[in-house]
Design an enzyme around this catalytic site. Sequence first.
Site, mmCIF file in Angstrom:
data_model
loop_
_atom_site.group_PDB
_atom_site.id
_atom_site.type_symbol
_atom_site.label_atom_id
_atom_site.label_comp_id
_atom_site.label_asym_id
_atom_site.label_seq_id
_atom_site.Cartn_x
_atom_site.Cartn_y
_atom_site.Cartn_z
ATOM 1 N N ASP A 43 -3.620 6.452 -10.051
ATOM 2 C CA ASP A 43 -3.335 7.112 -8.775
ATOM 3 C C ASP A 43 -2.139 6.520 -8.051
ATOM 4 O OD1 ASP A 43 -4.680 4.901 -7.806
ATOM 5 O OD2 ASP A 43 -6.583 5.996 -7.787
ATOM 6 N N LYS A 65 -2.222 11.580 -4.658
ATOM 7 C CA LYS A 65 -1.706 12.585 -3.742
ATOM 8 C C LYS A 65 -0.235 12.845 -4.041
ATOM 9 C CE LYS A 65 -3.477 13.012 0.795
ATOM 10 N NZ LYS A 65 -3.884 12.263 1.967
ATOM 11 N N MET A 177 -5.050 0.346 4.906
ATOM 12 C CA MET A 177 -4.922 1.752 5.339
ATOM 13 C C MET A 177 -4.783 1.842 6.861
ATOM 14 S SD MET A 177 -7.811 3.304 2.750
ATOM 15 C CE MET A 177 -8.911 1.903 2.766
HETATM 16 N N1 SAH Z 1 -7.892 -1.519 -4.033
HETATM 17 C C1 SAH Z 1 -6.695 -1.787 -3.276
HETATM 18 C C2 SAH Z 1 -6.773 -1.242 -1.865
HETATM 19 C C3 SAH Z 1 -6.945 0.256 -1.773
HETATM 20 S S1 SAH Z 1 -6.861 0.847 -0.115
HETATM 21 C C4 SAH Z 1 -6.418 -3.293 -3.272
HETATM 22 O O1 SAH Z 1 -7.302 -4.060 -3.646
HETATM 23 O O2 SAH Z 1 -5.336 -3.685 -2.883
HETATM 24 C C5 SAH Z 1 -5.151 1.279 0.035
HETATM 25 C C6 SAH Z 1 -4.441 0.351 1.010
HETATM 26 O O3 SAH Z 1 -4.196 -0.909 0.407
HETATM 27 C C7 SAH Z 1 -3.070 0.814 1.455
HETATM 28 O O4 SAH Z 1 -3.163 1.795 2.476
HETATM 29 C C8 SAH Z 1 -2.473 -0.468 1.965
HETATM 30 O O5 SAH Z 1 -2.967 -0.787 3.242
HETATM 31 C C9 SAH Z 1 -3.037 -1.478 0.981
HETATM 32 N N2 SAH Z 1 -2.091 -1.804 -0.111
HETATM 33 C C10 SAH Z 1 -2.264 -1.588 -1.418
HETATM 34 N N3 SAH Z 1 -1.219 -2.057 -2.131
HETATM 35 C C11 SAH Z 1 -0.363 -2.590 -1.236
HETATM 36 C C12 SAH Z 1 0.892 -3.252 -1.338
HETATM 37 N N4 SAH Z 1 1.496 -3.463 -2.517
HETATM 38 N N5 SAH Z 1 1.489 -3.684 -0.196
HETATM 39 C C13 SAH Z 1 0.899 -3.489 0.999
HETATM 40 N N6 SAH Z 1 -0.282 -2.885 1.153
HETATM 41 C C14 SAH Z 1 -0.920 -2.440 0.064
#
Ligand code: SAH
Length: 254
Positions: A43, A65, A177
């Site tokens: 995704d 998306k 998020m």
């Molecule tokens: N499973 C993921 C999180 C999913 S929720 C994890 O463990 O990181 C999705 C949110 O994660 C995004 O909206 C953002 O807030 C954050 N996120 C994911 N990757 C990111 C990155 N490389 N840099 C900053 N925020 C990130």
Amino acid sequence: MLLNNINQANGVVSLVGAGPGDPELITRKGWRLILEADVLIYDALVSEELLAEIPPSIPKIYVGKRKGQHSMSQDAICHLLIKHARLGKQVVRLKGGDPLVFGRVTEEMQALQQAGISFTLVPGITAAAGCAASCYFSLTERNIATSVRFITAHTCDDRETSWADLVRRDETLVFYMGLSKAPIISMELQRHGLPPDWPVLLVERGTQKNQRSIRTDLANLTVSIKQNHLEAPTLIFVGQVVATQQMDAIMRAA
Ligand code: SAH
């Protein structure tokens, strides 16, 4: 996990954490499973940089998306995993960061279990850990932050959010998020007792080549997001630990 009622003709689904974006921040196990996969289902959070390293011979199905369109429903994703596994394929379901952190992985595991498909779960580096490392600060720090809390900002405007419980000064808060909820986060944390100049760090596309990080404070959180045109994926770190971050000094030294 290997289930008792599995049909041996089915393939296995591996639910794999892709890490925060830097292609080297995926586990060796996750990477091996990708290389062995017959099909990869991923995704929007999986970085371009990591995707570019995956051999083109492995078919990739995007289920995130696209601009102006809805992402595939969770149900449809589960059906897709089951469909490919029933064709006897080794399926990798690649999820950004750690699938165990705001990754909706339980729904996928339950669907696979009900369908009698065996699966494995491979953790990843969650965005909070990746971003903290690439900005050179620690999520916990003796005498400054004795705990860290990962919060989904998704439900921040619900009445259930216990803001009074979130304003401990000895804790690091990490909002996932959070961009669209920044005004509420800023307002509620101040209303419940954190000072307007309480440190905040915004990290966009952490660990990736085009990472940006913006140091601000609670009072200026929303304005900083707007002025810098920050986009998802961005993390909002709140707490004294970000005041200790070394990134600027190291960038200047480099
Ligand atoms: N499973 C993921 C999180 C999913 S929720 C994890 O463990 O990181 C999705 C949110 O994660 C995004 O909206 C953002 O807030 C954050 N996120 C994911 N990757 C990111 C990155 N490389 N840099 C900053 N925020 C990130």
